[in-house]
Scaffold this active site. Structure first.
Site, PDB file in Angstrom:
ATOM      1  N   ARG A 211      52.967  -2.255  27.420  1.00 31.79           N
ATOM      2  CA  ARG A 211      51.615  -1.719  27.190  1.00 31.79           C
ATOM      3  C   ARG A 211      51.372  -1.087  26.035  1.00 31.79           C
ATOM      4  O   ARG A 211      50.420  -0.674  25.601  1.00 31.79           O
ATOM      5  CB  ARG A 211      51.331  -0.876  28.599  1.00 31.79           C
TER       6      ARG A 211
ATOM      7  N   ALA B 127      62.813  -4.890  23.241  1.00 30.09           N
ATOM      8  CA  ALA B 127      64.190  -4.603  23.057  1.00 30.09           C
ATOM      9  C   ALA B 127      64.848  -4.131  24.612  1.00 30.09           C
ATOM     10  O   ALA B 127      65.737  -4.145  24.822  1.00 30.09           O
ATOM     11  CB  ALA B 127      64.629  -3.848  22.118  1.00 30.09           C
ATOM     12  N   GLY B 128      63.658  -3.357  25.249  1.00 33.33           N
ATOM     13  CA  GLY B 128      64.008  -2.789  26.488  1.00 33.33           C
ATOM     14  C   GLY B 128      64.604  -3.867  27.498  1.00 33.33           C
ATOM     15  O   GLY B 128      65.526  -3.803  28.003  1.00 33.33           O
ATOM     16  N   HIS B 129      63.583  -4.884  27.442  1.00 32.15           N
ATOM     17  CA  HIS B 129      63.858  -6.238  28.522  1.00 32.15           C
ATOM     18  C   HIS B 129      65.407  -6.779  28.177  1.00 32.15           C
ATOM     19  O   HIS B 129      66.288  -7.127  28.737  1.00 32.15           O
ATOM     20  CB  HIS B 129      62.918  -7.019  28.213  1.00 32.15           C
TER      21      HIS B 129
ATOM     22  N   ASP C  58      61.388   2.360  34.658  1.00 24.83           N
ATOM     23  CA  ASP C  58      60.410   2.531  35.939  1.00 24.83           C
ATOM     24  C   ASP C  58      61.179   2.966  37.243  1.00 24.83           C
ATOM     25  O   ASP C  58      61.665   2.357  38.039  1.00 24.83           O
ATOM     26  CB  ASP C  58      59.834   0.880  36.355  1.00 24.83           C
TER      27      ASP C  58
ATOM     28  N   GLY D 287      65.117  -1.600  34.990  1.00 27.67           N
ATOM     29  CA  GLY D 287      65.248  -0.488  34.067  1.00 27.67           C
ATOM     30  C   GLY D 287      64.796   0.703  34.542  1.00 27.67           C
ATOM     31  O   GLY D 287      63.895   0.868  35.604  1.00 27.67           O
ATOM     32  N   GLU D 288      65.478   1.753  34.338  1.00 25.06           N
ATOM     33  CA  GLU D 288      65.417   3.229  34.608  1.00 25.06           C
ATOM     34  C   GLU D 288      63.982   3.739  34.208  1.00 25.06           C
ATOM     35  O   GLU D 288      63.255   4.500  34.662  1.00 25.06           O
ATOM     36  CB  GLU D 288      66.343   4.149  33.976  1.00 25.06           C
TER      37      GLU D 288
ATOM     38  N   GLN E 151      60.114   2.745  40.794  1.00 23.45           N
ATOM     39  CA  GLN E 151      60.615   1.454  41.170  1.00 23.45           C
ATOM     40  C   GLN E 151      61.925   0.977  41.462  1.00 23.45           C
ATOM     41  O   GLN E 151      62.173   0.158  42.462  1.00 23.45           O
ATOM     42  CB  GLN E 151      59.767   0.208  39.873  1.00 23.45           C
TER      43      GLN E 151
ATOM     44  N   LEU F 100      58.168  -9.619  26.169  1.00 21.68           N
ATOM     45  CA  LEU F 100      59.480  -8.915  25.990  1.00 21.68           C
ATOM     46  C   LEU F 100      59.657  -8.056  24.724  1.00 21.68           C
ATOM     47  O   LEU F 100      59.478  -8.627  23.663  1.00 21.68           O
ATOM     48  CB  LEU F 100      60.462 -10.183  26.350  1.00 21.68           C
TER      49      LEU F 100
END
Ligand code: AMP
Length: 286
Positions: free
Chosen positions: A191, A39-41, A154, A151-152, A157, A37
């Protein structure tokens, strides 16, 4: 442990923890992740906390969304670090099943969303979105949240999940969270840890380039020429470009000529690392 976060590994334990919350009429949000994880998560957890009484975060590196030559085995995993971050972020419960819990012997069902999945990331990653749609359907049915946040980052998705929820009448609200970036614009991603120092220096050019594409589109330039210029710029900097595309933001259908409202999406490799990013047209000031 005050404000501790409990981790459960089975669907039975998950449901046992959710039952009293549901009985008390609390609104439950689910944030699905593959762990490692950042900061985006955590921004999705914060968003979830602002919209619900209880936040459940799932951590599951889903084998069926990886291709045979992709990075399932080497995907970063750090459960202890994740639990610590989630405790600090104020998550209420972590669901971290093992593979046998999610895909028991004889598992043979697949959720497949046509139409949105044929190209962009779907073209280069056959079966990827079937794997995503299948695991997200399972997580939604296991948890039964009122709200689930994706999240935007992806973007394709997110649209696939909105479609499957609509098509299958799954009673959940799907919300998209804004992309969290490094100071130099690179979208946070688990990643990014794969990037060498030299690749890390080059990586922000992906966001810079699609932002430039969005800017020239907003000035009335045609989509095709803008995409070609973007691809050229990335290739000149050493990216192996999978796609730079201008699409309808709701249907992902290709757009050409001048556009009013669109999404610019790109995927490109730096060395072995596949990076994706996207920005809206007209651009926002983020
Ligand atoms: P992942 O662990 O990569 O499957 O991502 C879990 C969720 O976090 C997905 O809904 C992603 O779109 C979202 N996410 C990943 N990176 C970011 C980011 N930089 N900003 C916002 N959300 C993100």
């Amino acid at each position: 442990m005050p404000n501790g976060v409990t981790a459960v590994r089975t669907v039975g334990d998950l449901r046992a923890h959710l039952a009293p919350w549901r009985k008390a009429g609390e609104r439950i949000a689910l944030v699905p992740t593959m762990g490692a994880l950042h900061a985006g998560h955590l921004s999705l957890v914060t968003l979830a906390k602002s919209k619900a009484d209880r936040v459940v975060v799932s951590i599951f590196v889903n084998p069926i969304q990886f291709g045979p030559r992709e990075d399932f085995k080497t995907y970063p995993r750090d459960e202890a670090g994740d639990l610590d971050k989630l405790r600090k972020a104020g998550a209420d419960l972590v669901f971290a099943p093992d593979i046998a819990e999610m895909y028991p012997q004889g598992f043979s069902t697949k959720v497949s969303v046509d139409d949105l999945t044929e190209d962009l990331c779907g073209a280069n990653r056959p079966n990827h979105f079937d794997g995503v749609a299948t695991v997200v359907s399972k997580l939604l049915l296991q948890c039964g949240p009122d709200l689930a946040i994706f999240g935007e980052k992806d973007y394709q998705q997110l649209l696939v999940i909105k479609r499957l929820v609509r098509d299958l009448n799954i009673q959940v609200e799907i919300l998209g969270g804004e992309i969290v970036r490094e100071g130099d614009g690179l979208a946070l991603s688990s990643r990014n840890a794969y990037l060498s120092p030299a690749e890390r220096k080059t990586a922000p050019l992906l966001h810079q380039t699609i932002s430039e594409v969005a800017a020239v589109l907003a000035q009335g330039e045609g989509a095709d020429a803008a995409c070609v210029a973007g691809r050229f710029k990335l290739e000149a900097a050493g990216f192996r470009v999978d796609y730079v595309a201008v699409r309808d933001p709701d249907t992902l259908k290709p757009l050409s000529g001048p556009v009013k409202r669109a999404r610019v999406l790109a995927a490109a490799y730096l060395g072995k690392t596949r990076l994706i990013d996207n920005v809206p047209v007209p651009p926002t000031n983020r």
